[in-house]
Design a protein around this motif. Structure first.
Motif, PDB file in Angstrom:
ATOM      1  N   ARG A 290      43.925  37.481  38.295  1.00 60.78           N
ATOM      2  CA  ARG A 290      43.036  38.483  38.896  1.00 60.78           C
ATOM      3  C   ARG A 290      43.493  39.886  38.534  1.00 60.78           C
ATOM      4  O   ARG A 290      42.670  40.763  38.221  1.00 60.78           O
ATOM      5  N   GLY A 291      44.806  40.099  38.552  1.00 62.01           N
ATOM      6  CA  GLY A 291      45.329  41.409  38.181  1.00 62.01           C
ATOM      7  C   GLY A 291      45.117  41.722  36.715  1.00 62.01           C
ATOM      8  O   GLY A 291      44.800  42.868  36.348  1.00 62.01           O
ATOM      9  N   VAL A 292      45.282  40.709  35.845  1.00 62.74           N
ATOM     10  CA  VAL A 292      45.071  40.922  34.409  1.00 62.74           C
ATOM     11  C   VAL A 292      43.619  41.290  34.132  1.00 62.74           C
ATOM     12  O   VAL A 292      43.333  42.202  33.336  1.00 62.74           O
ATOM     13  N   LEU A 293      42.673  40.607  34.773  1.00 63.48           N
ATOM     14  CA  LEU A 293      41.261  40.932  34.563  1.00 63.48           C
ATOM     15  C   LEU A 293      40.942  42.348  35.018  1.00 63.48           C
ATOM     16  O   LEU A 293      40.234  43.085  34.327  1.00 63.48           O
ATOM     17  N   THR A 294      41.499  42.728  36.165  1.00 63.37           N
ATOM     18  CA  THR A 294      41.297  44.103  36.641  1.00 63.37           C
ATOM     19  C   THR A 294      41.906  45.099  35.673  1.00 63.37           C
ATOM     20  O   THR A 294      41.332  46.162  35.395  1.00 63.37           O
ATOM     21  N   GLY A 295      43.062  44.739  35.096  1.00 62.04           N
ATOM     22  CA  GLY A 295      43.732  45.641  34.169  1.00 62.04           C
ATOM     23  C   GLY A 295      42.985  45.815  32.865  1.00 62.04           C
ATOM     24  O   GLY A 295      42.788  46.950  32.396  1.00 62.04           O
ATOM     25  N   ILE A 296      42.538  44.727  32.246  1.00 57.03           N
ATOM     26  CA  ILE A 296      41.868  44.849  30.935  1.00 57.03           C
ATOM     27  C   ILE A 296      40.472  45.448  31.069  1.00 57.03           C
ATOM     28  O   ILE A 296      39.942  46.026  30.107  1.00 57.03           O
ATOM     29  N   SER A 297      39.887  45.339  32.267  1.00 53.77           N
ATOM     30  CA  SER A 297      38.548  45.894  32.455  1.00 53.77           C
ATOM     31  C   SER A 297      38.587  47.296  33.045  1.00 53.77           C
ATOM     32  O   SER A 297      37.548  47.978  33.066  1.00 53.77           O
ATOM     33  N   GLY A 298      39.761  47.698  33.520  1.00 56.31           N
ATOM     34  CA  GLY A 298      39.859  48.998  34.160  1.00 56.31           C
ATOM     35  C   GLY A 298      39.032  49.074  35.429  1.00 56.31           C
ATOM     36  O   GLY A 298      38.628  50.162  35.858  1.00 56.31           O
ATOM     37  N   GLY A 299      38.775  47.892  36.035  1.00 55.17           N
ATOM     38  CA  GLY A 299      37.957  47.870  37.245  1.00 55.17           C
ATOM     39  C   GLY A 299      36.474  48.001  36.958  1.00 55.17           C
ATOM     40  O   GLY A 299      35.662  48.074  37.885  1.00 55.17           O
ATOM     41  N   GLN A 300      36.105  48.020  35.676  1.00 56.95           N
ATOM     42  CA  GLN A 300      34.699  48.154  35.298  1.00 56.95           C
ATOM     43  C   GLN A 300      34.084  46.784  35.001  1.00 56.95           C
ATOM     44  O   GLN A 300      34.772  45.769  35.000  1.00 56.95           O
ATOM     45  N   THR A 301      32.792  46.794  34.712  1.00 55.20           N
ATOM     46  CA  THR A 301      32.064  45.569  34.388  1.00 55.20           C
ATOM     47  C   THR A 301      31.741  45.549  32.896  1.00 55.20           C
ATOM     48  O   THR A 301      31.274  46.546  32.347  1.00 55.20           O
ATOM     49  N   PHE A 302      32.005  44.435  32.252  1.00 56.92           N
ATOM     50  CA  PHE A 302      31.616  44.267  30.849  1.00 56.92           C
ATOM     51  C   PHE A 302      30.111  43.976  30.785  1.00 56.92           C
ATOM     52  O   PHE A 302      29.624  43.099  31.501  1.00 56.92           O
ATOM     53  N   PHE A 303      29.403  44.687  29.936  1.00 56.62           N
ATOM     54  CA  PHE A 303      27.979  44.423  29.758  1.00 56.62           C
ATOM     55  C   PHE A 303      27.637  44.513  28.275  1.00 56.62           C
ATOM     56  O   PHE A 303      28.524  44.646  27.438  1.00 56.62           O
ATOM     57  N   GLN A 304      26.360  44.387  27.960  1.00 60.44           N
ATOM     58  CA  GLN A 304      25.903  44.268  26.570  1.00 60.44           C
ATOM     59  C   GLN A 304      26.642  43.123  25.859  1.00 60.44           C
ATOM     60  O   GLN A 304      27.164  43.284  24.750  1.00 60.44           O
ATOM     61  N   LEU A 305      26.678  41.994  26.531  1.00 65.95           N
ATOM     62  CA  LEU A 305      27.349  40.834  25.965  1.00 65.95           C
ATOM     63  C   LEU A 305      26.573  40.295  24.767  1.00 65.95           C
ATOM     64  O   LEU A 305      25.336  40.405  24.716  1.00 65.95           O
TER      65      LEU A 305
END
Length: 347
Positions: free
Chosen positions: A163-178
């Motif tokens: 959970r921490g790694v996902l928050t870290g690589i995303s910067g707390g943002q949402t990935f879009f335009q997949l």
């Protein structure tokens, strides 16, 4: 004389050995196996109540919506059921569901679009997602099987790390335009029905066959019942456990891919809190936390019942905050019914 009496006594008729695990739909169903069907009346009752509450409930579009939104968590239930049967548990499945597609999105989403870096073509998204899921499963299995660490603590720690790694690589943002490859499983339709539903049903069907009719399935129950006895019987317990734990993480990654495709995004909190629903469905479906008991049909019935109840509550205008409390109440009722029908609580 006693000897004469014994000699004149008719020899007892040889008893037939108990039949092995019978499939849900094959041959006579033993009384103990009727628990597999215990939730069917409840599902029918909820369907009737739902139709009374709102005529929309039994319409095709609503039922497909229920099955599609259920399909992602259902794969987590499938994974957790296998793991529980061998007397282990994996709390990190919900975080794997978020991190695996999150890593893929980081590497394939164009740079400048949210936290994306676009280091690889979009076609790599599915292999990356599954590879990350498999890697997480390998680490879990290594710590639990090879080093003998407590599975609950290992997967709890892994849940927090992922959970921490996902928050870290995303910067707390949402990935879009997949890319289209990441959207496919969540948006495609096969024969007019969402692909995710077909995938979920197919995987459960395979799991039912494997656990009910194969030696590998029997080895899972043997390990969950008594691992020492399973070893003495020649079962390669470590190899089976490796397969189960890694497969569980792969299924969680696939579930994350399906969810990301349906939502067309990967949120930094994707999967958070899902594990409670997963355990609720497993317990309701008759899966024992002590291992060696339960079926895939029961697990599927459990998650289906939960989502049908949630849908009925939504159509009735009940606030979503009360659904969690209802899930807990259902678990308590299920445990009580289990004690009445099975003679003891499914711990």
């Amino acid at each position: 004389m006693p000897e004469t009496a014994l000699a004149d006594t008719p020899a007892p008729k040889p008893t037939k050995p108990e039949a092995g695990r019978k499939g849900l739909f094959g041959g006579r169903i033993p009384v103990a196996r009727l628990r597999d069907l215990a939730l069917v009346p409840a599902i029918v009752a909820i369907a009737i109540v739902g139709q009374i509450v709102n005529p929309v409930f039994l319409q095709g579009d609503n039922l497909i919506n229920v099955l599609q939104t259920m399909s992602e968590i259902a794969l987590l239930v499938l994974a957790q059921t296998m793991i529980l049967i061998v007397k282990k548990m994996d709390l990190s499945l919900e975080s794997t569901m978020g991190l695996a597609p999150g890593v893929a999105a980081l590497l394939v989403v164009p740079a400048g679009v949210g936290p994306g870096l676009r280091l690889l073509p979009g076609a790599w998204s599915i292999p990356i997602t599954l590879a990350v899921g498999a890697l997480i499963g390998v680490v879990n299995a290594l710590l639990i099987i090879r080093f003998g660490l407590n599975g609950f603590i290992v997967t709890l720690g892994m849940l927090i790390v992922l959970r921490g790694v996902l928050t870290g690589i995303s910067g707390g943002q949402t990935f879009f335009q997949l890319p289209e490859s990441m959207l496919y499983l969540g948006t495609a339709q096969w024969f007019g029905i969402p692909a995710s539903i077909w995938i979920c049903l197919a995987l459960f069907a395979v799991a039912i066959v494997v656990l009910g009719w194969t030696s590998f399935g029997r080895s899972l129950y043997a390990i969950g019942g008594n691992v020492d006895a399973a070893k003495a019987a020649g079962i390669r317990t470590d190899r089976v456990l490796w397969i189960v734990i890694v497969t569980g993480s792969l299924l969680a990654a696939l579930a994350g891919l399906m969810l990301s495709g349906r939502l067309a995004s990967v949120a930094s909190a994707q999967g958070n809190g899902y594990i409670f629903t997963v355990f609720a469905a497993a317990v309701i479906g008759g899966i024992s936390l002590n291992g060696g008991k339960g079926t895939m049909f029961g697990a599927f019935s459990g998650i289906l019942l939960l989502f049908m109840i949630q849908n009925v509550l939504t159509l009735a205008g009940v606030p979503a905050q009360w659904i969690g409390a209802l899930n807990g109440l259902i678990i308590l009722v299920a445990l009580s019914i289990s004690r009445i029908t099975g003679g003891k609580v499914q711990e």
